[in-house]
Scaffold this active site. Structure first.
Site, mmCIF file in Angstrom:
data_model
loop_
_atom_site.group_PDB
_atom_site.id
_atom_site.type_symbol
_atom_site.label_atom_id
_atom_site.label_comp_id
_atom_site.label_asym_id
_atom_site.label_seq_id
_atom_site.Cartn_x
_atom_site.Cartn_y
_atom_site.Cartn_z
ATOM 1 C CG ASN A 196 34.632 36.349 41.912
ATOM 2 O OD1 ASN A 196 34.814 35.752 40.720
ATOM 3 N ND2 ASN A 196 34.193 35.496 42.826
ATOM 4 C CB VAL A 197 34.611 42.675 39.165
ATOM 5 C CG1 VAL A 197 35.716 42.137 38.438
ATOM 6 C CG2 VAL A 197 33.221 42.127 38.481
ATOM 7 C CG HIS A 202 40.139 39.949 36.955
ATOM 8 N ND1 HIS A 202 39.429 38.772 36.325
ATOM 9 C CD2 HIS A 202 41.353 39.934 36.513
ATOM 10 C CE1 HIS A 202 40.428 38.141 36.042
ATOM 11 N NE2 HIS A 202 41.456 38.451 36.052
ATOM 12 C CB CYS A 261 35.510 62.301 34.877
ATOM 13 S SG CYS A 261 36.877 62.824 35.812
ATOM 14 C CB CYS A 270 38.694 66.036 33.820
ATOM 15 S SG CYS A 270 38.640 64.495 33.105
ATOM 16 N N GLY A 328 36.235 27.636 42.649
ATOM 17 C CA GLY A 328 35.287 28.022 41.682
ATOM 18 C C GLY A 328 35.827 28.840 40.419
ATOM 19 C CB THR A 329 38.884 30.113 39.209
ATOM 20 O OG1 THR A 329 39.348 30.511 37.804
ATOM 21 C CG2 THR A 329 39.754 29.280 39.969
ATOM 22 C CG ASN A 332 35.548 24.129 39.427
ATOM 23 O OD1 ASN A 332 34.206 23.781 38.948
ATOM 24 N ND2 ASN A 332 36.088 24.999 39.107
#
Ligand code: NAD
Ligand code: ZN
Length: 251
Positions: free
Chosen positions: A100-101, A117, A148, A150, A187-188, A213
Site C-alpha cells: 500500500n502507498v 511500492h 522541482c 532544478c 488483503g492482497t 482475505n
C-alpha cells in the site's frame, strides 16, 4: 476461526511478518485496484500508473494522484490497521511489508514498515531524483505542473507498472520472509510480483503461512491456513484471542 496450530505457533514465535495489500485499507474506504470503485474517469489503474502515461500526459496522471491523495487524506486507519500495531507490540521481531502507498499503517502507529511500492504522500524529481513532501508542492490552479527547484518534473514516489521496486527495501522484505516463523498475507490478491513471491519464499524457508482475505486467491491452496473474511474483523479477533491466551497462561 483460528486453528490450534496457528495459536501454538504464535505463542512460540519471535519473528512474525505481515504482508499487506490494498484489501487492508478497503474498510477505511480506499478502493482496491481490482474492486469496484477502483476506476477513475473510466481509466484502468494500469493505464495511468506507468511512466509512459506520465510523460505523455503528466497533468492527467497528476490529477488522478491528487484525487487519490485527497481520498487518502480523508480516511482513517481501520480496526485491521490497529490490530496489526497491537501484534507488533506482542512479538520481539515483527514487521510489516506493505504494497500500500496510503500511509495508513504509519498513521495507525506501526513502526517497522517496509513500503514496497513507495508512498503516495512523497514526490520525487524525474531529473535529479530529490524527494519532496506533498506540502512543499504548490499546485497552481493554472495548468502548471509541479516542478522541482532544478526545473525537472515532479512525480509521485510510487512504483509504477514496469518499474523496479526499491531494491534495499525488497531485500529487507525477503530477509524478513526468510526469518519468519509465522507469515501473514493479508488483503492482497497475490498476483503483483515480486511481492507475491514473499509468502512462497517464507513457506519454503519454514514459516507457517496464513492468508487473510475476503475471497480465495491464487495462493490459497498453497498456504498453511486460509481465513476468509474481512481483515478489519479477523485481525482484532486474533489479537483478542492471543491476549486471552496470554492472560490465562500468566495465572
Ligand atoms: P488488489 O487490489 O489486487 O487486491 C486486493 C485484495 O484484497 C483482493 O484479493 C481482495 O479480495 C482483498 N480484499 C478486499 N477487501 C478486503 C477486506 N476488507 N479484507 C481482506 N481482504 C480484502 O491489491 P494488491 O494485491 O495490494 O495490489 C494492487 C496494487 O495496487 C498494489 O501494488 C498497490 O501498490 C496498489 N494499490 C494500493 C492501494 C492503497 O495504498 N491503499 C489501493 C489500491 C491499489
Ligand atoms: Zn530536481
Amino acid at each position: 476461526m483460528f486453528s490450534d496450530e496457528l495459536i501454538t505457533r504464535l505463542k512460540r514465535a519471535q519473528t512474525v511478518v505481515a504482508l499487506t495489500g490494498a484489501g487492508v485499507s478497503a474498510e477505511s474506504g480506499v478502493p482496491t485496484f481490482r474492486g469496484e470503485n477502483g476506476l477513475w474517469k473510466n481509466f484502468r489503474p494500469e493505464e495511468l500508473a506507468n511512466f509512459n502515461a506520465f510523460i505523455k500526459n503528466p497533468k492527467l496522471v497528476w490529477e488522478w494522484y491528487q484525487w487519490r491523495k485527497e481520498l487518502v487524506n480523508k480516511v482513517k486507519p481501520n480496526p485491521g490497521h490497529y490490530a496489526l500495531v497491537e501484534l507488533e507490540a506482542m512479538f520481539d521481531d515483527f514487521c510489516m511489508i506493505t504494497q500500500n502507498v496510503d500511509d495508513l499503517h504509519r498513521k495507525a502507529g506501526a513502526k517497522k514498515i517496509y513500503e514496497l511500492h513507495g508512498n503516495i504522500m512523497r514526490n520525487r524529481c524525474v531529473d535529479c531524483n530529490e524527494y519532496t513532501n506533498e506540502d512543499d508542492v504548490q499546485f497552481a490552479e493554472s495548468d502548471a505542473l509541479p516542478r522541482c527547484h532544478c526545473g525537472g518534473l515532479l512525480r509521485p514516489d510510487v512504483v509504477w507498472f514496469g518499474e523496479q521496486l526499491p531494491q534495499r527495501t525488497l531485500m529487507q522484505a525477503f530477509d524478513a520472509a526468510n526469518r519468519a516463523e509465522v507469515f501473514f498475507s493479508i488483503g492482497t490478491s497475490a498476483v503483483v510480483q515480486p511481492a507475491a513471491s514473499l509468502p512462497i519464499e517464507a513457506r519454503r524457508a519454514g514459516a507457517y503461512v496464513v492468508e487473510i482475505n475476503f475471497e480465495p486467491t491464487v495462493i490459497s491452496h498453497y498456504v498453511d491456513e486460509s481465513i476468509i473474511g474481512k481483515s478489519g474483523e479477523i485481525l482484532p479477533k486474533l489479537v483478542a484471542r492471543l491476549r486471552q491466551d496470554r492472560s490465562s497462561s500468566e495465572e
